[in-house]
Design an enzyme around this catalytic site. Structure first.
Site, mmCIF file in Angstrom:
data_model
loop_
_atom_site.group_PDB
_atom_site.id
_atom_site.type_symbol
_atom_site.label_atom_id
_atom_site.label_comp_id
_atom_site.label_asym_id
_atom_site.label_seq_id
_atom_site.Cartn_x
_atom_site.Cartn_y
_atom_site.Cartn_z
ATOM 1 N N GLU B 31 0.850 -1.184 0.000
ATOM 2 C CA GLU B 31 0.000 0.000 0.000
ATOM 3 C C GLU B 31 0.886 1.235 0.000
ATOM 4 O O GLU B 31 1.770 1.371 0.859
ATOM 5 C CB GLU B 31 -0.891 -0.007 1.252
ATOM 6 C CG GLU B 31 -1.823 -1.212 1.298
ATOM 7 C CD GLU B 31 -2.352 -1.502 2.697
ATOM 8 O OE1 GLU B 31 -2.159 -0.670 3.610
ATOM 9 O OE2 GLU B 31 -2.955 -2.578 2.883
ATOM 10 N N LEU B 60 -5.939 -1.824 -0.606
ATOM 11 C CA LEU B 60 -5.681 -1.831 0.844
ATOM 12 C C LEU B 60 -6.204 -3.127 1.453
ATOM 13 O O LEU B 60 -7.255 -3.159 2.098
ATOM 14 C CB LEU B 60 -6.320 -0.604 1.505
ATOM 15 C CG LEU B 60 -5.407 0.622 1.563
ATOM 16 C CD1 LEU B 60 -5.230 1.203 0.174
ATOM 17 C CD2 LEU B 60 -5.949 1.658 2.505
ATOM 18 N N GLU B 62 -4.381 -6.548 3.202
ATOM 19 C CA GLU B 62 -3.115 -7.216 3.539
ATOM 20 C C GLU B 62 -3.113 -8.695 3.163
ATOM 21 O O GLU B 62 -2.095 -9.219 2.700
ATOM 22 C CB GLU B 62 -2.798 -7.042 5.028
ATOM 23 C CG GLU B 62 -2.305 -5.657 5.412
ATOM 24 C CD GLU B 62 -3.398 -4.607 5.511
ATOM 25 O OE1 GLU B 62 -4.591 -4.976 5.455
ATOM 26 O OE2 GLU B 62 -3.072 -3.417 5.637
ATOM 27 N N GLN B 84 2.225 -2.025 6.003
ATOM 28 C CA GLN B 84 2.518 -0.635 6.349
ATOM 29 C C GLN B 84 2.983 -0.454 7.803
ATOM 30 O O GLN B 84 3.904 0.310 8.061
ATOM 31 C CB GLN B 84 1.286 0.218 6.075
ATOM 32 C CG GLN B 84 1.623 1.648 5.760
ATOM 33 C CD GLN B 84 0.512 2.306 4.979
ATOM 34 O OE1 GLN B 84 -0.626 2.391 5.460
ATOM 35 N NE2 GLN B 84 0.802 2.765 3.785
ATOM 36 N N ASP B 86 3.297 -2.741 11.826
ATOM 37 C CA ASP B 86 3.233 -4.003 12.566
ATOM 38 C C ASP B 86 1.815 -4.483 12.856
ATOM 39 O O ASP B 86 1.464 -5.619 12.594
ATOM 40 C CB ASP B 86 3.997 -3.851 13.888
ATOM 41 C CG ASP B 86 3.863 -2.448 14.456
ATOM 42 O OD1 ASP B 86 2.741 -2.053 14.779
ATOM 43 O OD2 ASP B 86 4.891 -1.735 14.540
ATOM 44 N N GLY B 87 0.979 -3.561 13.396
ATOM 45 C CA GLY B 87 -0.362 -3.965 13.830
ATOM 46 C C GLY B 87 -1.306 -4.265 12.679
ATOM 47 O O GLY B 87 -2.405 -4.769 12.899
ATOM 48 N N PHE B 88 -0.873 -3.986 11.459
ATOM 49 C CA PHE B 88 -1.729 -4.246 10.295
ATOM 50 C C PHE B 88 -1.423 -5.583 9.634
ATOM 51 O O PHE B 88 -2.008 -5.923 8.607
ATOM 52 C CB PHE B 88 -1.558 -3.157 9.226
ATOM 53 C CG PHE B 88 -1.808 -1.752 9.684
ATOM 54 C CD1 PHE B 88 -2.390 -1.490 10.909
ATOM 55 C CD2 PHE B 88 -1.463 -0.676 8.880
ATOM 56 C CE1 PHE B 88 -2.621 -0.187 11.338
ATOM 57 C CE2 PHE B 88 -1.688 0.631 9.298
ATOM 58 C CZ PHE B 88 -2.269 0.876 10.521
ATOM 59 N N HIS B 131 0.316 0.851 15.725
ATOM 60 C CA HIS B 131 1.456 1.331 14.944
ATOM 61 C C HIS B 131 2.778 1.140 15.682
ATOM 62 O O HIS B 131 3.783 1.713 15.285
ATOM 63 C CB HIS B 131 1.298 2.819 14.615
ATOM 64 C CG HIS B 131 0.238 3.127 13.611
ATOM 65 N ND1 HIS B 131 -1.102 2.941 13.860
ATOM 66 C CD2 HIS B 131 0.315 3.608 12.340
ATOM 67 C CE1 HIS B 131 -1.807 3.317 12.792
ATOM 68 N NE2 HIS B 131 -0.970 3.715 11.858
#
Lengths: 385, 326
Positions: B31, B60, B62, B84, B86-88, B131
């Site tokens: 992204e 968008l 993952e 984009q 870590d938490g994603f 994030h």
């Protein structure tokens, strides 16, 4: 947010509004939106968009494929009942969808199956005995995907639709004119991965055909628990065509899939094909369909049997004689015998195979654990056990 | 000698550029990686120079990014995908764990998936929720994946080269709060293998093991300890899976004391694995129990509390003192 809760907050406009708690009735697999070329009674009918002209030999070939696939499937089911296989996912009733779509493929096309595509595997030339290794527990897939352009079975539903899309993106990058086909079921259509595959394939105009076998049941969940609109209509929202085909009509499945593959090859992007069919058996040998569906339902679908209707057509049109059917019966029995013997003869995997292929480039931790395991095993031999 | 001083971010950018130049099968996907060059600008300028077919802006999604990368790898490409933050990564976790990690073994070695998943990770930049996390143990636990994290510009450059060339899937954790730290990069002198640890600072009284963002904190702690007359060795693990236990063992046999430092929660973290294995290997060399310093068993806190949550100089020095007190 559920559909119910949205509807509940709307002001009542009319006393005639439909109850939000009653799901929209899933349209029946009939009517003008269902592509059909061979009726359940074995009559040839025409469709303006999908013509097909097959020789008698080709028609007999499709019949042979379906009969042998059903025989293989029956043998595997029996082997599970005899304790030779840990599990089996039967394709009974879906022969036309698989053989029709499978025979539409070119050798250089690539297939991403679920775990029930035994008929497609047959069309790709994968020896059926290779399909049984994972169900016997000796491997996770006993064939090289690149030999037959037939990927390994994928058990997590819907995952492979993204792999097919990525592969198709690569085909387009390579400037090749082959196509990719991804199989999945009505249950998988609820998975996010399938929606993401639709998005990616549309955005990148990937040469992929999504072949959904709507067999009406995802284990015990009916299609109404997956969708409020006919599945083929989903494609419209993603910007590519969706077609519903009679999944028990091998001619229609062949014609529609061939057309979708050609469209992909011309660079016009993805197509969703919904083959409207029925799983006559259980989801796998582990479940019991009598707990969740009525006997009458299966009986109604038996009248639409994909193999019987082609046989009726072949006989009425005198495209196959008694000798053909007798020879096929013998071939069928021989296949069953070969499968039975092959399963029982499958060697136990080597113990150290646990560690094989965990990594392509090696890994010192795996090497260490392999050495420990080997030493532990060897200690029994030293003790004379 | 081509020695330059540059930031970790720039080193990663140069490394990806070299990978794209060297092998036409290498692709960058993610992204905002194209025109924007990524939210951290790690892919800055790459789409301009290599085109939209090589540096691919994705929807968008993952799971879609990793899932299609698997398909591209099956077709012979070598995708480097960016998550984009870590938490994603969790929407892609299924594809990574059930597919990417297992397909080589499932195919009895017939399929190779040379996919690199880049994840800017860790805290310390004052970001909002999701994030700042350090989920490396969740990936290291999965057989079939390799998990690495550079701590300096030279490693960032070379480890990315090695990751792209590897036929195994690599989860490449980039310490985002160190992106702008500068270091020397020699683009001609090839370092050791990807999974080898490096002695970042030699010492004789105690070993600090860290990786990624915590290496800098540990080097500062070692310098501070030196002022108090304590000689602390700092080992930069570089790879969290596999772990170079031989290097940790060598150091601990020398110092007799071990403290493992990471940002991730201590509970079930990589420190636990290192402590257990080193206790087994070095039981008679240890002068003190292996101690761990890391995050707490709590969701990553709002930014104004992250300095309390993250191991800082004082918490590391406290652990050093506790170990030396045995």
């Amino acid at each position: 947010m559920t559909v119910e809760s949205t509807a509940a907050r709307k002001p009542r406009r009319s006393s005639k509004r439909t109850s939000a708690k009653t799901p929209a009735k899933t349209p029946e697999g009939s009517g003008p939106q269902l592509v059909q070329l061979l009726t359940p009674e074995g009559e040839r009918v025409e469709h303006p968009d999908f013509e097909i002209d097959l020789s008698a030999e080709e028609l007999r070939g499709l019949y042979r494929d379906m009969v042998l696939t059903r025989r293989f499937d029956a043998e595997a089911t029996a082997l599970q009942r005899q304790g030779e296989l840990g599990l089996w996912a039967s394709l009974l009733g879906q022969e036309a969808a698989q053989i029709g779509s499978g025979r539409a493929l070119r050798d250089d096309d690539y297939v991403f199956p679920t775990y029930r595509e035994h008929g497609v595997a047959w069309c790709r030339g994968v020896d059926p005995t290779n399909l049984l290794g994972m169900f016997r527990g000796v491997n996770h897939g006993g064939w090289d995907p690149n030999t037959n352009n037939f990927h390994l079975y994928t058990i997590v539903i819907g995952s492979q639709t993204l792999h097919a899309t990525g592969y198709a993106m690569g085909v387009a990058k390579d400037g090749a004119d082959s196509a990719v086909i991804a199989y999945f079921g009505d249950g998988a259509s609820s998975q996010g991965d399938v929606a993401e595959a639709f998005t990616f394939s549309a955005v990148y105009n990937a040469p992929v055909v999504f072949f959904c076998q709507n067999n009406q049941w995802a284990i015990s969940e009916p299609t109404e628990k997956q969708t409020r609109v006919p599945l083929y209509q989903r494609a419209q929202g993603f910007g590519f065509p969706g077609i519903r085909v009679d999944g028990n009509d091998v001619l229609a499945c062949l014609a529609v899939t061939r057309s979708a593959l050609e469209r992909a090859r011309r660079g016009e992007g993805p197509t969703l094909v919904e083959a409207f069919t029925y799983r006559m058996g259980a989801h796998t040998t582990s479940d019991d369909p009598t707990k969740y569906r009525a006997d009458e339902e299966r009986a109604a679908w038996e009248a639409k049997d994909p193999i019987l209707r082609l046989r009726t057509y072949l006989e009425k049109q005198e495209l196959a004689d008694a000798a053909f059917f007798t020879a096929l019966e013998e071939e069928s029995e021989a296949l069953g015998k070969r499968v039975r013997e092959a399963v029982r003869a499958m060697p136990e995997p080597d113990r150290l195979a646990i560690f094989d292929h965990a990594y392509a480039d090696g890994n010192p931790l795996v090497d260490e654990e392999r050495a420990q395991f080997a030493a532990y095993q060897a200690s029994f031999a030293e003790e004379g056990n | 000698m081509a020695v330059e001083k540059m930031s970790i971010a720039k080193a990663l950018n140069e490394s990806l550029r070299k990978a794209l130049e060297t092998d036409p099968k290498v692709l960058i996907m993610g992204e905002d990686v194209g025109k924007l060059g990524g939210v951290f600008r790690i892919t800055d300028g790459l789409q301009k120079d290599f085109g939209e077919d090589r540096v691919i802006d994705t929807p968008l999604a993952e799971s879609g990014i990793v899932g299609t990368a698997i398909g591209l790898a099956l077709r012979g490409y070598r995708p480097v995908v960016e998550i984009q933050f870590d938490g994603f990564v969790f929407p892609a976790y299924d594809q990574i764990v059930t597919q990417l990690a297992k397909m080589h073994a499932r195919s009895l070695g017939k399929i190779k998936l040379p996919v690199v998943v880049r994840i800017p990770y860790g805290g310390g930049i004052g970001a909002v929720e999701h994030h700042s996390e350090s989920p490396e143990a969740l990936f290291a636990h999965v057989a079939g994946l390799k998990v690495v994290s550079p701590s300096n510009a030279s490693d960032a450059y070379w480890m990315m080269q090695q990751a792209v060339q590897s036929d195994d899937p690599i989860i490449f954790f980039e310490p985002k709060r160190r992106y702008w730290d500068k270091g020397e990069l020699d683009t001609e002198s090839i370092p050791g293998p990807l999974h080898k640890a490096a002695v970042a600072r030699a010492g004789s009284d105690l070993t600090l093991v860290a990786y990624g963002p915590m290496v800098k904190v540990c080097l500062e702690a070692a310098a501070a300890a030196q002022e108090e007359g304590k000689s602390v060795e700092v080992l930069d693990l570089r790879s969290m899976s596999p772990i170079d236990f031989d290097a940790v063992q060598t150091s601990v046999e020398k110092t007799g004391r071990l403290v493992v430092v990471h940002e991730a929660p201590v509970f079930y973290g990589s420190g636990a694995e290192i402590a257990a294995r080193i206790t087994e290997r070095c039981f008679y060399h240890l002068e003190a129990p292996v101690l761990r310093v890391g995050g707490y068993h709590a969701p990553y806190p709002p930014a104004r509390l992250e300095d309390e949550y993250l191991p800082g100089l004082d918490r590391v020095l406290d652990a050093v003192d506790r170990s030396l007190a045995y």
